[in-house]
Design a protein around this motif. Structure first.
Motif, PDB file in Angstrom:
ATOM      1  N   LEU A 123       0.831  -1.201   0.000  1.00  0.00           N
ATOM      2  CA  LEU A 123       0.000   0.000   0.000  1.00  0.00           C
ATOM      3  C   LEU A 123       0.865   1.250   0.000  1.00  0.00           C
ATOM      4  N   GLN A 124       1.898   1.249   0.834  1.00  0.00           N
ATOM      5  CA  GLN A 124       2.763   2.418   0.927  1.00  0.00           C
ATOM      6  C   GLN A 124       3.509   2.661  -0.380  1.00  0.00           C
ATOM      7  N   LEU A 125       3.971   1.587  -1.017  1.00  0.00           N
ATOM      8  CA  LEU A 125       4.623   1.738  -2.324  1.00  0.00           C
ATOM      9  C   LEU A 125       3.685   2.404  -3.326  1.00  0.00           C
ATOM     10  N   ALA A 126       2.431   1.974  -3.304  1.00  0.00           N
ATOM     11  CA  ALA A 126       1.464   2.537  -4.248  1.00  0.00           C
ATOM     12  C   ALA A 126       1.139   3.987  -3.908  1.00  0.00           C
ATOM     13  N   TRP A 127       0.928   4.273  -2.629  1.00  0.00           N
ATOM     14  CA  TRP A 127       0.626   5.659  -2.240  1.00  0.00           C
ATOM     15  C   TRP A 127       1.781   6.589  -2.615  1.00  0.00           C
ATOM     16  N   ASP A 128       3.004   6.106  -2.398  1.00  0.00           N
ATOM     17  CA  ASP A 128       4.174   6.918  -2.759  1.00  0.00           C
ATOM     18  C   ASP A 128       4.249   7.169  -4.265  1.00  0.00           C
ATOM     19  N   ALA A 129       3.653   6.275  -5.037  1.00  0.00           N
ATOM     20  CA  ALA A 129       3.646   6.428  -6.494  1.00  0.00           C
ATOM     21  C   ALA A 129       2.429   7.211  -6.985  1.00  0.00           C
ATOM     22  N   GLY A 130       1.646   7.744  -6.042  1.00  0.00           N
ATOM     23  CA  GLY A 130       0.502   8.569  -6.419  1.00  0.00           C
ATOM     24  C   GLY A 130      -0.838   7.885  -6.388  1.00  0.00           C
ATOM     25  N   ALA A 131      -0.921   6.681  -5.789  1.00  0.00           N
ATOM     26  CA  ALA A 131      -2.184   5.949  -5.747  1.00  0.00           C
ATOM     27  C   ALA A 131      -3.176   6.604  -4.783  1.00  0.00           C
ATOM     28  N   GLN A 132      -4.412   6.366  -5.080  1.00  0.00           N
ATOM     29  CA  GLN A 132      -5.508   6.839  -4.247  1.00  0.00           C
ATOM     30  C   GLN A 132      -5.632   5.959  -2.993  1.00  0.00           C
ATOM     31  N   LYS A 133      -5.786   6.595  -1.843  1.00  0.00           N
ATOM     32  CA  LYS A 133      -6.037   5.849  -0.608  1.00  0.00           C
ATOM     33  C   LYS A 133      -7.532   5.604  -0.514  1.00  0.00           C
ATOM     34  N   TYR A 134      -7.914   4.322  -0.417  1.00  0.00           N
ATOM     35  CA  TYR A 134      -9.329   4.000  -0.606  1.00  0.00           C
ATOM     36  C   TYR A 134      -9.748   2.802   0.248  1.00  0.00           C
ATOM     37  N   ALA A 135     -10.951   2.904   0.802  1.00  0.00           N
ATOM     38  CA  ALA A 135     -11.600   1.769   1.488  1.00  0.00           C
ATOM     39  C   ALA A 135     -10.732   1.178   2.596  1.00  0.00           C
ATOM     40  N   MET A 136     -10.063   2.027   3.355  1.00  0.00           N
ATOM     41  CA  MET A 136      -9.334   1.549   4.532  1.00  0.00           C
ATOM     42  C   MET A 136     -10.335   1.235   5.646  1.00  0.00           C
ATOM     43  N   GLY A 137      -9.919   0.402   6.567  1.00  0.00           N
ATOM     44  CA  GLY A 137     -10.688   0.262   7.791  1.00  0.00           C
ATOM     45  C   GLY A 137     -11.431  -1.029   7.986  1.00  0.00           C
ATOM     46  N   THR A 138     -11.249  -2.026   7.113  1.00  0.00           N
ATOM     47  CA  THR A 138     -11.977  -3.283   7.268  1.00  0.00           C
ATOM     48  C   THR A 138     -11.011  -4.452   7.397  1.00  0.00           C
ATOM     49  N   ALA A 139     -11.200  -5.220   8.458  1.00  0.00           N
ATOM     50  CA  ALA A 139     -10.436  -6.448   8.659  1.00  0.00           C
ATOM     51  C   ALA A 139     -11.387  -7.633   8.625  1.00  0.00           C
ATOM     52  N   MET A 140     -10.859  -8.791   8.267  1.00  0.00           N
ATOM     53  CA  MET A 140     -11.652 -10.006   8.343  1.00  0.00           C
ATOM     54  C   MET A 140     -11.631 -10.496   9.782  1.00  0.00           C
ATOM     55  N   LEU A 141     -12.617 -10.032  10.554  1.00  0.00           N
ATOM     56  CA  LEU A 141     -12.736 -10.460  11.942  1.00  0.00           C
ATOM     57  C   LEU A 141     -13.340 -11.859  11.994  1.00  0.00           C
ATOM     58  N   PHE A 142     -13.008 -12.616  13.047  1.00  0.00           N
ATOM     59  CA  PHE A 142     -13.633 -13.938  13.165  1.00  0.00           C
ATOM     60  C   PHE A 142     -14.004 -14.263  14.600  1.00  0.00           C
ATOM     61  N   GLY A 143     -14.498 -13.265  15.317  1.00  0.00           N
ATOM     62  CA  GLY A 143     -14.994 -13.536  16.663  1.00  0.00           C
ATOM     63  C   GLY A 143     -13.899 -13.490  17.703  1.00  0.00           C
ATOM     64  N   GLY A 144     -14.178 -14.119  18.839  1.00  0.00           N
ATOM     65  CA  GLY A 144     -13.242 -14.060  19.959  1.00  0.00           C
ATOM     66  C   GLY A 144     -11.991 -14.880  19.726  1.00  0.00           C
ATOM     67  N   TYR A 145     -10.954 -14.521  20.475  1.00  0.00           N
ATOM     68  CA  TYR A 145      -9.676 -15.230  20.370  1.00  0.00           C
ATOM     69  C   TYR A 145      -8.932 -15.038  21.685  1.00  0.00           C
ATOM     70  N   LEU A 146      -8.301 -16.097  22.168  1.00  0.00           N
ATOM     71  CA  LEU A 146      -7.601 -16.018  23.449  1.00  0.00           C
ATOM     72  C   LEU A 146      -6.678 -14.806  23.485  1.00  0.00           C
ATOM     73  N   LYS A 147      -6.857 -13.960  24.491  1.00  0.00           N
ATOM     74  CA  LYS A 147      -6.118 -12.698  24.549  1.00  0.00           C
ATOM     75  C   LYS A 147      -4.790 -12.909  25.270  1.00  0.00           C
TER      76      LYS A 147
END
Length: 484
Positions: free
Chosen positions: A224-248
């Protein structure tokens, strides 16, 4: 740094998407260099369990009744139409052929399965993605002439005055020697940014203390950083594939608990969940959709699974209360659960607390309302009706026979999606919405076009399927372009 001076294609990232692109590009006669920053290849793609498809040969064997139109509409609705319709249409249309293509070049499947309450779209690999990468894609890519550098980073994508890719700068991470490699196409396949705590903190709404990455730990947003440095648009950040609880447990890599029976019991058996005050907050059957379960858990400051010895004995010696959400738990019980609990206590694991009574447990963990919550929960369990959240009576398991336990959960995540805007040909788009000629993003780096604010496990395997689809598709596009 034993490389040629020029390649048709440079692939950044030696995981599932990267080696799919490398295999197909080299198969089509292109010269290919794969640059991997880790000591070993494979990355988080090794953990892939299965890939999505519609109307595949395996689904036909099971007479799965699911149309491409159904899937498209479901995914668009699930994303609240933030997903790109055309990207989804082309991906869905190619999905069955991708399953057959992977099989034809050597990948093996166990079967096609649903996940939780989802559809039967999950084509499960024998040996996981690890086998697909290391037994099929990587060795065949190398045999076809692909060069692979490990412990090497791409530090810059160079463009000419017209904004077209001309070369990349690379650095050996061991001796810091550098080199410039000329190329016509750069394919970003670095797996997203789940392991970049600054990006998680600044570009998502997730609590970075609660989020538990369960991956190779190498996905730090490099592409992502390589692309942004080359002038790419920053888009649709903020989503992870969550899968519920996990031992902390922040003292160990998240992947060590991936197949833990204790983790499975605490997360996937719809047992009693309470927050930092000891209050119940959701119908625990939400685990049937692991992404929604992750969202629900993030609404609380802390989360604990509360269970007693009778529950542990039942799961260890008798049977599960419900089928597990992942195919690794096809067993009918958790024979090592008590053993895992005893070891965790002996090791002073930070996520587990044991007490002789609920009152003692509440005091140890600091859960002020726990006694009231458990009393109410036990009464509803015996009455056979959850008047508070509507959980089915089968999963209203009372907590009353000591010793009792509190298992603290973080929220597990497999990957992030998004960061770059791409088109149907995987071109990375600049801030004006135009392609940066020669720069492409695939896999997690290019998956922002598939989702809204929540990954859709109702169609399991969509992200993994896109990893393989985008890798092959981009290689075919580049080959056609270079060869005219």
């Amino acid at each position: 740094m034993q490389t040629k001076e020029q390649y048709d294609v440079v692939v950044v990232g030696g995981g599932a998407a990267g080696f799919t692109a490398a295999y197909e590009a080299s198969h089509r006669g292109l010269s290919v260099l794969v640059v991997e920053k880790g000591k070993t290849t494979g990355g988080s793609g090794e953990y892939i369990e299965g890939a999505f498809a519609v109307d595949s040969y395996l689904q036909k064997k099971h007479n799965v009744q699911l149309t491409k139109e159904d899937v498209l509409n479901e995914e668009l609705n699930y994303s609240h139409y933030r997903a790109d319709t055309q990207v989804w249409k082309e991906y869905i249309a190619a999905s069955a052929d991708m399953i057959k293509w992977l099989h034809d070049i050597g990948a093996e499947y166990l079967d096609v399965e649903p996940l939780g309450s989802g559809y039967r779209t999950w084509h499960l690999f024998k040996g996981l993605g690890k086998a697909v990468i290391h037994d099929v894609l990587e060795p065949k890519s190398k045999k076809q002439g692909t060069d692979v550098l490990t412990e090497t980073s791409v530090t810059k994508v160079n463009l000419d005055k017209q904004g077209k890719v001309t070369s990349v700068n690379i650095e050996n991470l061991a001796d810091h020697s550098t080199k410039t490699v000329t190329t016509q196409a750069v394919v970003l396949a670095t797996g997203g940014y789940l392991n970049n705590k600054e990006m998680i903190k600044n570009d998502t709404h997730y609590d970075d203390d609660q989020l538990i990455p369960v991956n190779s730990e190498k996905n730090t947003g490099d592409g992502l950083q390589l692309a942004w440095d080359a002038g790419a648009q920053k888009y649709a950040m903020g989503t992870a594939m969550l899968f519920g609880g996990y031992l902390k447990d922040h003292t160990k890599p998240g992947y060590v608990y991936r197949y833990s029976e204790l983790n499975g019991a605490a997360d996937q058996q719809s047992l009693l969940w309470v927050n930092e005050n000891g209050d119940r907050f959701v119908n625990e059957e939400v685990v049937d959709n692991f992404a929604l379960a992750g969202n629900a858990l993030f609404t609380q400051g802390k989360v604990f699974t509360i269970l007693d010895q009778s529950t542990i004995d039942h799961l260890t010696n008798d049977k599960l209360y419900k089928a597990m959400g992942t195919w690794d738990y096809h067993d009918t019980k958790l024979p090592h659960l008590q053993e895992e609990i005893d070891k965790a206590l002996a090791d002073d694991a930070p996520y587990i607390t044991k007490a002789d009574s609920i009152a003692e447990l509440a005091n140890k963990v600091g859960l002020a309302d726990l006694e009231v919550t458990v009393t109410r929960y036990n009464q509803l369990s015996h009455d056979g009706q959850d008047l508070d959240f509507g959980k089915k009576s089968d999963f209203m398991i009372p907590v009353e026979n000591g010793p009792v336990y509190a298992i603290e959960l973080g929220i597990g995540a497999f990957c992030t999606m998004g960061g770059l805007k791409t088109d149907t040909k995987h071109n990375v788009l600049n801030r004006k919405g135009q392609p940066i000629t020669g720069l492409y993003a695939i896999g997690n780096d290019g998956a922002g076009m598939l989702i809204g604010d929540t990954y859709g496990p109702n169609m399991p395997g969509t992200e993994a399927g896109f990893v393989f689809y985008s890798g092959k598709h981009v290689a075919d596009i580049i080959s056609d372009k270079i060869k005219g």
